[in-house]
Write a protein that holds these residues in place. Structure first.
Motif, PDB file in Angstrom:
ATOM      1  N   PHE A   1       0.797  -1.230   0.000  1.00  0.00           N
ATOM      2  CA  PHE A   1       0.000   0.000   0.000  1.00  0.00           C
ATOM      3  C   PHE A   1       0.826   1.275   0.000  1.00  0.00           C
ATOM      4  CE2 PHE A   1      -3.182  -3.102   0.973  1.00  0.00           C
ATOM      5  CZ  PHE A   1      -4.268  -2.635   0.241  1.00  0.00           C
ATOM      6  N   GLN A   2       2.117   1.137  -0.214  1.00  0.00           N
ATOM      7  CA  GLN A   2       2.956   2.333  -0.331  1.00  0.00           C
ATOM      8  C   GLN A   2       2.564   3.115  -1.583  1.00  0.00           C
ATOM      9  OE1 GLN A   2       7.107   1.499   0.074  1.00  0.00           O
ATOM     10  NE2 GLN A   2       7.737   3.602  -0.302  1.00  0.00           N
ATOM     11  N   ASN A   3       2.262   2.399  -2.670  1.00  0.00           N
ATOM     12  CA  ASN A   3       1.788   3.035  -3.906  1.00  0.00           C
ATOM     13  C   ASN A   3       0.970   2.016  -4.693  1.00  0.00           C
ATOM     14  OD1 ASN A   3       1.624   3.974  -6.707  1.00  0.00           O
ATOM     15  ND2 ASN A   3       3.092   5.534  -6.090  1.00  0.00           N
ATOM     16  N   VAL A   4      -0.293   2.357  -4.964  1.00  0.00           N
ATOM     17  CA  VAL A   4      -1.205   1.396  -5.616  1.00  0.00           C
ATOM     18  C   VAL A   4      -1.448   1.728  -7.089  1.00  0.00           C
ATOM     19  CG1 VAL A   4      -2.347   0.826  -3.439  1.00  0.00           C
ATOM     20  CG2 VAL A   4      -3.272   2.675  -4.888  1.00  0.00           C
ATOM     21  N   GLU A   5      -0.570   2.529  -7.666  1.00  0.00           N
ATOM     22  CA  GLU A   5      -0.768   3.001  -9.048  1.00  0.00           C
ATOM     23  C   GLU A   5      -1.081   1.865 -10.023  1.00  0.00           C
ATOM     24  OE1 GLU A   5       1.666   5.332 -12.620  1.00  0.00           O
ATOM     25  OE2 GLU A   5       2.618   5.021 -10.674  1.00  0.00           O
ATOM     26  N   LYS A   6      -0.407   0.743  -9.868  1.00  0.00           N
ATOM     27  CA  LYS A   6      -0.560  -0.339 -10.839  1.00  0.00           C
ATOM     28  C   LYS A   6      -1.754  -1.256 -10.546  1.00  0.00           C
ATOM     29  CE  LYS A   6       4.326  -0.349 -12.055  1.00  0.00           C
ATOM     30  NZ  LYS A   6       5.610  -1.076 -12.014  1.00  0.00           N
ATOM     31  N   MET A   7      -2.571  -0.888  -9.560  1.00  0.00           N
ATOM     32  CA  MET A   7      -3.740  -1.700  -9.242  1.00  0.00           C
ATOM     33  C   MET A   7      -4.897  -1.423 -10.204  1.00  0.00           C
ATOM     34  SD  MET A   7      -5.652  -2.234  -5.557  1.00  0.00           S
ATOM     35  CE  MET A   7      -4.225  -2.760  -4.621  1.00  0.00           C
ATOM     36  N   ILE A   8      -4.864  -0.263 -10.870  1.00  0.00           N
ATOM     37  CA  ILE A   8      -5.920   0.127 -11.805  1.00  0.00           C
ATOM     38  C   ILE A   8      -5.318   0.357 -13.185  1.00  0.00           C
ATOM     39  CG2 ILE A   8      -7.720   1.821 -12.322  1.00  0.00           C
ATOM     40  CD1 ILE A   8      -8.340   0.386  -9.772  1.00  0.00           C
ATOM     41  N   SER A   9      -5.948  -0.201 -14.217  1.00  0.00           N
ATOM     42  CA  SER A   9      -5.481   0.032 -15.593  1.00  0.00           C
ATOM     43  C   SER A   9      -6.684   0.323 -16.491  1.00  0.00           C
ATOM     44  CB  SER A   9      -4.720  -1.194 -16.116  1.00  0.00           C
ATOM     45  OG  SER A   9      -5.517  -2.351 -16.046  1.00  0.00           O
ATOM     46  N   ARG A  10      -6.645   1.472 -17.163  1.00  0.00           N
ATOM     47  CA  ARG A  10      -7.767   1.845 -18.028  1.00  0.00           C
ATOM     48  C   ARG A  10      -7.872   0.892 -19.212  1.00  0.00           C
ATOM     49  NH1 ARG A  10      -7.214   4.452 -22.508  1.00  0.00           N
ATOM     50  NH2 ARG A  10      -5.687   6.021 -21.874  1.00  0.00           N
TER      51      ARG A  10
ATOM     52  N   ASN B   1     -17.442   3.033  -6.421  1.00  0.00           N
ATOM     53  CA  ASN B   1     -16.781   2.913  -5.126  1.00  0.00           C
ATOM     54  C   ASN B   1     -15.287   3.060  -5.376  1.00  0.00           C
ATOM     55  OD1 ASN B   1     -19.262   2.421  -4.029  1.00  0.00           O
ATOM     56  ND2 ASN B   1     -18.909   0.258  -3.583  1.00  0.00           N
ATOM     57  N   PHE B   2     -14.719   4.127  -4.855  1.00  0.00           N
ATOM     58  CA  PHE B   2     -13.318   4.429  -5.157  1.00  0.00           C
ATOM     59  C   PHE B   2     -12.691   5.131  -3.974  1.00  0.00           C
ATOM     60  CE2 PHE B   2      -9.930   5.155  -8.245  1.00  0.00           C
ATOM     61  CZ  PHE B   2     -10.186   4.145  -9.176  1.00  0.00           C
ATOM     62  N   SER B   3     -11.454   4.789  -3.673  1.00  0.00           N
ATOM     63  CA  SER B   3     -10.769   5.406  -2.537  1.00  0.00           C
ATOM     64  C   SER B   3      -9.992   6.648  -2.974  1.00  0.00           C
ATOM     65  CB  SER B   3      -9.797   4.412  -1.889  1.00  0.00           C
ATOM     66  OG  SER B   3      -8.676   4.199  -2.732  1.00  0.00           O
ATOM     67  N   HIS B   4      -9.748   7.533  -2.016  1.00  0.00           N
ATOM     68  CA  HIS B   4      -8.960   8.728  -2.292  1.00  0.00           C
ATOM     69  C   HIS B   4      -7.545   8.352  -2.720  1.00  0.00           C
ATOM     70  CE1 HIS B   4      -6.298  12.143  -1.139  1.00  0.00           C
ATOM     71  NE2 HIS B   4      -7.239  12.823  -1.749  1.00  0.00           N
ATOM     72  N   LYS B   5      -6.975   7.355  -2.057  1.00  0.00           N
ATOM     73  CA  LYS B   5      -5.616   6.924  -2.361  1.00  0.00           C
ATOM     74  C   LYS B   5      -5.523   6.435  -3.806  1.00  0.00           C
ATOM     75  CE  LYS B   5      -1.986   3.732  -0.766  1.00  0.00           C
ATOM     76  NZ  LYS B   5      -0.926   4.747  -0.618  1.00  0.00           N
ATOM     77  N   ALA B   6      -6.475   5.585  -4.219  1.00  0.00           N
ATOM     78  CA  ALA B   6      -6.455   5.067  -5.589  1.00  0.00           C
ATOM     79  C   ALA B   6      -6.708   6.187  -6.593  1.00  0.00           C
ATOM     80  CB  ALA B   6      -7.494   3.968  -5.760  1.00  0.00           C
ATOM     81  N   TYR B   7      -7.588   7.121  -6.239  1.00  0.00           N
ATOM     82  CA  TYR B   7      -7.884   8.243  -7.133  1.00  0.00           C
ATOM     83  C   TYR B   7      -6.636   9.079  -7.382  1.00  0.00           C
ATOM     84  CZ  TYR B   7      -9.993  12.570  -8.837  1.00  0.00           C
ATOM     85  OH  TYR B   7     -10.310  13.687  -9.580  1.00  0.00           O
ATOM     86  N   GLU B   8      -5.864   9.322  -6.329  1.00  0.00           N
ATOM     87  CA  GLU B   8      -4.656  10.135  -6.455  1.00  0.00           C
ATOM     88  C   GLU B   8      -3.540   9.390  -7.181  1.00  0.00           C
ATOM     89  OE1 GLU B   8      -4.093  13.324  -5.550  1.00  0.00           O
ATOM     90  OE2 GLU B   8      -6.170  13.573  -4.920  1.00  0.00           O
ATOM     91  N   GLU B   9      -3.316   8.137  -6.808  1.00  0.00           N
ATOM     92  CA  GLU B   9      -2.150   7.411  -7.313  1.00  0.00           C
ATOM     93  C   GLU B   9      -2.400   6.726  -8.665  1.00  0.00           C
ATOM     94  OE1 GLU B   9      -0.742   4.915  -4.108  1.00  0.00           O
ATOM     95  OE2 GLU B   9      -0.479   6.649  -2.779  1.00  0.00           O
ATOM     96  N   CYS B  10      -3.676   6.560  -9.024  1.00  0.00           N
ATOM     97  CA  CYS B  10      -4.012   5.923 -10.309  1.00  0.00           C
ATOM     98  C   CYS B  10      -4.600   6.935 -11.288  1.00  0.00           C
ATOM     99  CB  CYS B  10      -4.998   4.780 -10.088  1.00  0.00           C
ATOM    100  SG  CYS B  10      -4.446   3.525  -8.931  1.00  0.00           S
ATOM    101  N   ALA B  11      -4.281   8.208 -11.092  1.00  0.00           N
ATOM    102  CA  ALA B  11      -4.871   9.283 -11.891  1.00  0.00           C
ATOM    103  C   ALA B  11      -4.700   9.072 -13.391  1.00  0.00           C
ATOM    104  CB  ALA B  11      -4.293  10.629 -11.475  1.00  0.00           C
TER     105      ALA B  11
END
Length: 204
Positions: free
Chosen positions: A81-90, A113-123
């Motif tokens: 959970f340090q960085n979840v950028e790669k958890m979401i792919s368009r 349903n979306f978290s703030h962390k995922a919104y920021e790091e998976c922008a």
């Protein structure tokens, strides 16, 4: 035959417009199968996961909650959970599909349903959000699907009529909740299946 009055298409994000690829993300760290299973149970499959999307706790409070679920893997939980950028792919089709619907005159919205962390790091993976006419993200509103209030909020905020909306989500319970609020609903299984069902709704 009376013309269908559906004017708006409302999308979920995860596994509809973008892949929620948490399995691949977790496995990319090279953990053993035992650690992978423990991580899954302590995070994604825990009841506490909903609090991530609800947006009422800080990132650190959420992290501590996951760690309490299984203190034996605190190090691995923090690493993941340090960085979840790669958890979401368009998905490649997301923007063309949204634009196609808008060109045909339909309003396009998002409820997710979306978290703030995922919104920021998976922008980067969420660049399709600038294409839609409006959105309701759970962390911003402190509401999560399938709470009826989250669907009502979309209608109220953007001046929409429920019967003029069709909601697309990969979870049966979320679609059922939208239908209870008066929307039409489609459960996403495959792109071809959804496009066929959507076409039938929009053109009959």
């Amino acid at each position: 035959m009376v013309k269908n009055m559906v004017k708006n298409v409302v999308f979920d994000i995860g596994n509809v417009l973008a892949g929620f690829t948490w399995q691949e993300f977790y496995r990319s760290f090279g953990f053993s199968e035992e650690i992978y299973e423990k991580l899954t149970s302590a995070t994604i499959k825990s009841v506490f996961w909903n609090e991530l999307d609800r947006g009422v706790l800080t990132d650190e409070q959420l992290l501590e909650g996951f760690i309490r679920n299984d203190p034996s893997i605190e190090k691995e939980i923090r690493e993941v959970f340090q960085n979840v950028e790669k958890m979401i792919s368009r998905y490649d089709y997301a923007i063309p599909w949204i634009r196609e619907l808008k060109e045909k005159g339909y309003g396009v919205y998002v409820i997710s349903n979306f978290s703030h962390k995922a919104y920021e790091e998976c922008a980067k993976a969420l660049d399709f959000l600038k294409e839609v006419d409006g959105r309701i993200l759970s962390f911003e509103e402190k509401l999560i699907k399938p709470m009826p209030e989250i669907y009502r909020l979309l209608l109220e905020r953007y001046g929409l009529e429920a019967e003029e909306c069709v909601f697309i989500d990969d979870m049966d319970r979320n679609v059922e909740a939208a239908v209870k609020e008066g929307m039409k609903g489609i459960v996403f299984h495959t792109l071809a299946q959804v496009k066929k069902e959507l076409e039938e709704i929009l053109t009959f």
